[in-house]
Enzyme design. Structure first.
Site, PDB file in Angstrom:
ATOM      1  N   VAL A  98       7.079   6.615   0.105  1.00  0.00           N
ATOM      2  CA  VAL A  98       8.419   6.054  -0.130  1.00  0.00           C
ATOM      3  C   VAL A  98       8.823   6.082  -1.607  1.00  0.00           C
ATOM      4  CG1 VAL A  98       8.455   4.570   1.925  1.00  0.00           C
ATOM      5  CG2 VAL A  98       7.582   3.648  -0.248  1.00  0.00           C
ATOM      6  N   ASN A 141      10.222  -1.048   5.233  1.00  0.00           N
ATOM      7  CA  ASN A 141       9.162  -2.048   5.397  1.00  0.00           C
ATOM      8  C   ASN A 141       7.900  -1.730   4.594  1.00  0.00           C
ATOM      9  OD1 ASN A 141       7.366  -4.015   7.121  1.00  0.00           O
ATOM     10  ND2 ASN A 141       6.461  -1.976   7.413  1.00  0.00           N
ATOM     11  N   SER A 158      10.557 -10.679   0.698  1.00  0.00           N
ATOM     12  CA  SER A 158       9.481 -11.669   0.837  1.00  0.00           C
ATOM     13  C   SER A 158      10.011 -13.028   0.402  1.00  0.00           C
ATOM     14  CB  SER A 158       8.311 -11.284  -0.071  1.00  0.00           C
ATOM     15  OG  SER A 158       7.447 -12.391  -0.267  1.00  0.00           O
ATOM     16  N   TYR A 173       4.624  -8.241  -7.832  1.00  0.00           N
ATOM     17  CA  TYR A 173       5.005  -8.232  -6.408  1.00  0.00           C
ATOM     18  C   TYR A 173       6.317  -8.996  -6.216  1.00  0.00           C
ATOM     19  CZ  TYR A 173       4.840  -8.934  -1.358  1.00  0.00           C
ATOM     20  OH  TYR A 173       5.162  -8.961  -0.013  1.00  0.00           O
ATOM     21  N   SER A 207       9.191  -7.112  -7.515  1.00  0.00           N
ATOM     22  CA  SER A 207       9.614  -5.987  -6.659  1.00  0.00           C
ATOM     23  C   SER A 207      10.414  -6.492  -5.468  1.00  0.00           C
ATOM     24  CB  SER A 207       8.391  -5.187  -6.190  1.00  0.00           C
ATOM     25  OG  SER A 207       7.621  -5.911  -5.246  1.00  0.00           O
TER      26      SER A 207
HETATM   27  N1  NAD Z   1       2.035  -9.815   5.413  1.00  0.00           N
HETATM   28  C1  NAD Z   1       2.726 -10.709   4.714  1.00  0.00           C
HETATM   29  O1  NAD Z   1       2.342 -11.870   4.567  1.00  0.00           O
HETATM   30  C2  NAD Z   1       4.052 -10.326   4.108  1.00  0.00           C
HETATM   31  C3  NAD Z   1       4.851 -11.342   3.556  1.00  0.00           C
HETATM   32  C4  NAD Z   1       6.078 -11.012   2.980  1.00  0.00           C
HETATM   33  C5  NAD Z   1       6.483  -9.691   2.958  1.00  0.00           C
HETATM   34  N2  NAD Z   1       5.669  -8.722   3.500  1.00  0.00           N
HETATM   35  C6  NAD Z   1       6.121  -7.352   3.422  1.00  0.00           C
HETATM   36  O2  NAD Z   1       6.144  -6.777   4.703  1.00  0.00           O
HETATM   37  C7  NAD Z   1       5.931  -5.368   4.586  1.00  0.00           C
HETATM   38  C8  NAD Z   1       4.824  -4.940   5.537  1.00  0.00           C
HETATM   39  O3  NAD Z   1       3.636  -5.611   5.162  1.00  0.00           O
HETATM   40  P1  NAD Z   1       2.328  -5.699   6.088  1.00  0.00           P
HETATM   41  O4  NAD Z   1       1.815  -7.074   5.930  1.00  0.00           O
HETATM   42  O5  NAD Z   1       2.608  -5.165   7.441  1.00  0.00           O
HETATM   43  O6  NAD Z   1       1.347  -4.738   5.267  1.00  0.00           O
HETATM   44  P2  NAD Z   1       0.283  -3.619   5.732  1.00  0.00           P
HETATM   45  O7  NAD Z   1      -0.554  -3.400   4.529  1.00  0.00           O
HETATM   46  O8  NAD Z   1      -0.349  -3.992   7.012  1.00  0.00           O
HETATM   47  O9  NAD Z   1       1.209  -2.343   5.992  1.00  0.00           O
HETATM   48  C9  NAD Z   1       1.887  -1.695   4.948  1.00  0.00           C
HETATM   49  C10 NAD Z   1       2.080  -0.241   5.336  1.00  0.00           C
HETATM   50  O10 NAD Z   1       2.810   0.399   4.269  1.00  0.00           O
HETATM   51  C11 NAD Z   1       2.215   1.660   4.041  1.00  0.00           C
HETATM   52  N3  NAD Z   1       2.476   2.125   2.675  1.00  0.00           N
HETATM   53  C12 NAD Z   1       1.961   1.637   1.519  1.00  0.00           C
HETATM   54  N4  NAD Z   1       2.393   2.356   0.473  1.00  0.00           N
HETATM   55  C13 NAD Z   1       3.211   3.309   0.971  1.00  0.00           C
HETATM   56  C14 NAD Z   1       3.976   4.365   0.398  1.00  0.00           C
HETATM   57  N5  NAD Z   1       3.958   4.598  -0.927  1.00  0.00           N
HETATM   58  N6  NAD Z   1       4.735   5.147   1.212  1.00  0.00           N
HETATM   59  C15 NAD Z   1       4.737   4.941   2.554  1.00  0.00           C
HETATM   60  N7  NAD Z   1       4.018   3.986   3.158  1.00  0.00           N
HETATM   61  C16 NAD Z   1       3.265   3.169   2.372  1.00  0.00           C
HETATM   62  C17 NAD Z   1       0.721   1.444   4.298  1.00  0.00           C
HETATM   63  O11 NAD Z   1       0.029   2.681   4.528  1.00  0.00           O
HETATM   64  C18 NAD Z   1       0.756   0.527   5.508  1.00  0.00           C
HETATM   65  O12 NAD Z   1       0.764   1.279   6.713  1.00  0.00           O
HETATM   66  C19 NAD Z   1       5.621  -5.107   3.114  1.00  0.00           C
HETATM   67  O13 NAD Z   1       6.786  -4.673   2.453  1.00  0.00           O
HETATM   68  C20 NAD Z   1       5.212  -6.461   2.610  1.00  0.00           C
HETATM   69  O14 NAD Z   1       5.399  -6.616   1.220  1.00  0.00           O
HETATM   70  C21 NAD Z   1       4.479  -9.008   4.069  1.00  0.00           C
END
Ligand code: NAD
Length: 243
Positions: free
Chosen positions: A58, A84, A136, A148, A151
């Site tokens: 991305v 996402n 987030s 973080y 971002s």
């Molecule tokens: N889990 C939480 O508590 C939480 C809280 C707030 C926000 N979020 C946000 O939700 C989103 C999903 O998080 P998650 O918990 O499912 O994380 P996760 O680590 O399970 O999944 C993230 C996915 O993004 C992919 N990814 C990473 N860098 C990438 C890149 N450069 N290009 C394409 N794909 C890429 C990874 O390979 C992975 O499949 C994120 O943006 C995260 O910041 C998560």
């Protein structure tokens, strides 16, 4: 079948919240492109009905341009984009340097920006589309003095700006603000029972979030049920940041 006939791109679709959205959106009738940098994990996505795994970094403007064109050429349109994909970091602020900052902002900030930049024109051409950006809760309250949070603050700001830029062309842009959700990103938390207990205690609804909690809100925003919602922010954190 709330997304019958729609074409959706979900970044980070190979894991956690994104994977859950891929499954939910395809079960609701959409053709789903699970775009992710993790090619090995995408093999699983490719075995699912109406799901197509495509490699995407991305943070790459060029890869976004190619992917958006390829999806539009192959499926005839793009109706839904969920920005996402993201990375997190546990580094204490004293150790965060410019390289760390730039990498975080490139993936979590430029990623959604470039996604909208390349996909919104295809949506505008058909005068409709729904973009959902995953920010987030750390973008809304004073939690996380780090790259973080910065971002995710960027995601919040560009989501509002994009809603006012693309709304005129029928393209809606809304943002979701998850609290702590149980995914591979937060698996380190489960190793400390004490910390986990404290987090649950601090949350009015007395539990952590599940990927489904975010995916269900994204489904609503992706569907025509939300056709007058543009520029909205939905916090999904069990009431944590309302305190
Ligand atoms: N889990 C939480 O508590 C939480 C809280 C707030 C926000 N979020 C946000 O939700 C989103 C999903 O998080 P998650 O918990 O499912 O994380 P996760 O680590 O399970 O999944 C993230 C996915 O993004 C992919 N990814 C990473 N860098 C990438 C890149 N450069 N290009 C394409 N794909 C890429 C990874 O390979 C992975 O499949 C994120 O943006 C995260 O910041 C998560």
């Amino acid at each position: 079948m709330r997304l019958k006939g729609k074409v959706a791109i979900i970044t980070g679709g190979a894991s956690g919240i994104g994977e859950c959205m891929v499954d939910l959106f395809s079960s609701e009738g959409a053709i789903v492109i699970a775009a992710d940098i993790n090619e090995a994990a995408l093999e699983k996505a490719n075995q699912k009905k109406n799901v197509y795994g495509m490699k995407l970094n991305v943070a790459s403007d060029e890869e976004w341009q190619v992917l958006a064109k390829e999806v539009n050429d192959r499926f005839g349109k793009i109706d839904i984009l969920v920005n996402n994909a993201g990375i997190a970091s546990e580094k204490p602020f004293q150790e965060i340097n410019l390289d760390d900052w730039q990498k975080m902002l490139a993936i979590n900030g430029f990623g959604p920006f470039a996604g909208m930049k390349h996909v919104a024109p295809y949506m505008a051409a058909q005068k409709q589309g729904s973009i959902i950006n995953i920010s987030s809760y750390t973008a809304q309250i004073g939690q996380g003095y780090n790259h973080y949070s910065a971002s995710k603050g960027a995601v919040r700001a560009i989501s509002k700006a994009a809603a006012t830029t693309f709304g005129w062309q029928g393209v809606r842009v809304n943002a979701l603000f998850p609290g702590i959700i149980e995914t591979p990103m937060t698996k380190a938390l489960s190793t400390s029972k004490e910390l986990l207990g404290q987090l649950i205690q601090a949350t009015p609804l007395q539990r952590l979030g599940k990927p489904e909690d975010i995916a269900n809100a994204a489904l609503f925003l992706a569907s025509d049920e939300s056709s007058y919602i543009n520029g909205a922010e939905i916090v999904i954190d069990g009431g944590f940041s309302a305190q």
